[in-house]
Write an enzyme that holds these catalytic residues in place. Sequence first.
Site, PDB file in Angstrom:
ATOM      1  N   ALA A 281     -15.365  -6.490   6.205  1.00 22.65           N
ATOM      2  CA  ALA A 281     -16.326  -6.773   7.032  1.00 22.65           C
ATOM      3  C   ALA A 281     -16.945  -8.125   6.673  1.00 22.65           C
ATOM      4  CB  ALA A 281     -17.318  -5.737   7.300  1.00 22.65           C
ATOM      5  N   VAL A 282     -16.383  -9.141   7.050  1.00 20.14           N
ATOM      6  CA  VAL A 282     -16.696 -10.500   6.481  1.00 20.14           C
ATOM      7  C   VAL A 282     -17.317 -11.320   7.861  1.00 20.14           C
ATOM      8  CG1 VAL A 282     -16.184 -12.811   5.490  1.00 20.14           C
ATOM      9  CG2 VAL A 282     -15.105 -10.594   4.835  1.00 20.14           C
ATOM     10  N   GLY A 283     -18.429 -12.001   7.668  1.00 18.95           N
ATOM     11  CA  GLY A 283     -18.882 -12.748   8.633  1.00 18.95           C
ATOM     12  C   GLY A 283     -19.658 -11.999   9.747  1.00 18.95           C
TER      13      GLY A 283
ATOM     14  N   GLU B 230       0.066  -9.713   8.628  1.00 16.19           N
ATOM     15  CA  GLU B 230       0.878  -8.783   9.338  1.00 16.19           C
ATOM     16  C   GLU B 230       2.347  -9.165   9.493  1.00 16.19           C
ATOM     17  OE1 GLU B 230      -0.672  -6.696  13.112  1.00 16.19           O
ATOM     18  OE2 GLU B 230       0.359  -8.444  14.065  1.00 16.19           O
TER      19      GLU B 230
ATOM     20  N   TYR C 274     -17.976  -9.874  11.828  1.00 13.00           N
ATOM     21  CA  TYR C 274     -17.365  -8.637  11.720  1.00 13.00           C
ATOM     22  C   TYR C 274     -18.185  -7.398  11.092  1.00 13.00           C
ATOM     23  CZ  TYR C 274     -13.062 -10.402  13.630  1.00 13.00           C
ATOM     24  OH  TYR C 274     -12.069 -10.848  14.409  1.00 13.00           O
TER      25      TYR C 274
ATOM     26  N   HIS D   3       2.322  -0.629  15.944  1.00  8.46           N
ATOM     27  CA  HIS D   3       1.782  -1.421  16.745  1.00  8.46           C
ATOM     28  C   HIS D   3       1.665  -0.972  18.033  1.00  8.46           C
ATOM     29  CE1 HIS D   3      -0.614  -4.659  18.285  1.00  8.46           C
ATOM     30  NE2 HIS D   3      -0.601  -5.243  17.095  1.00  8.46           N
TER      31      HIS D   3
END
Length: 332
Positions: free
Chosen positions: A100-102, A281, A104, A211
């Site tokens: 959870a960076v920035g 991914e 997010y 996906h």
Amino acid sequence: MIRSNSWLVCVCVCLCVSCRVCDPCELTVRSAVTIITHEVHPVSPDHLKYKQPSIINGRKDVVTVTPWLAPVVWEGTFDPDLLNPIYKAQNLSIAASVFAVGKYIKFLRDFLETAELHFFVGFNVHIYVFTDQPKAVPQVKMAAGRQLSVRSVPSAKRWQEISARRMELIQELIEAELHGNNDYIFCLDVDSKFHGHWGVESLGGLVAVIHPGYYKDDRSVFPYERRPLSTAYIAPGEGDFYYCGGAFGGHVGEVQQLAKTCRQNFRDDAEREIEAAWQEESHLNRYMWINKPSKILSPEYLWQDFKSREPEIHIIRFSGVVKNYAEIRPNI
Ligand code: UD2
């Protein structure tokens, strides 16, 4: 070595096979040693009561086994009344990593709160949050046997770096802290919520999630990395499925090997000034094509909120929230 949770880990030397693993360009990035885990048969408690299994009645609308004989997990293919007591007896630990960076960070509370409701409820769970804002990590009440640890990471100017660096940090986490403590790990996207049961049916040596965007498509249109210069390259006519970068996992030893290989391949690409189409991914898809997952989770395990539900999806267990990329990413 025989592990306490009844897994046998053996080391064997890879034989030369006709795949790009042995291309000279990859020799430097892949070790000649592969770790293979073999699951010993499940042991059921005596006189356990559960619904009679059938080999003729079951899901007929979906494929439940791959051509390499890995199960594909859909609702209706497993019985929690049978599985939970088997795995409970093993006193397992399940780790989960989430970044959870920035901006997010705003997704973290919902992720954690819904994990309490649906993710391995009743089992030992250790969630590792990687963030550049440790003080902003929300306090979420966790049940007994569940814990959360926060790891500081630097912020980045490009979202691609944040996404791609996850492999490196996951590898380091496993090597520094998880070997011997946690049996399994799942690596999950934070901009997602749990909506339904996600439990021991998902455990396996190497676990990939299909996906939701491509499971009905021909592999020629999968967004694999298509430039041969990249170590993530998969040619048209190759590949099995398109797997999510937003959810994968397995036994910690297997995930360590995956993370280490993807990290190294990403780095080698960077030296050649190429970044795979979908960052880690793409590398994950390349890895999982060669190293076939031992269990596959259907798109129930990572849906997307913006997609309408398809008839074969009887339950949505985990789903990506709708987000405005321009608003939350550090760059476009
Ligand atoms: C897809 C994948 C994602 C990743 C990406 C390619 C799914 C559902 N998602 O989603 O896992 O493979 O393609 O790079 O399969 N993050 C931050 N801060 C940021 C940017 C990202 O913390 O500024 C973390 C966060 O945990 C997020 C994850 O990286 O969930 C993936 O980033 P994304 O959600 O923006 O990637 P996306 O939607 O393109």
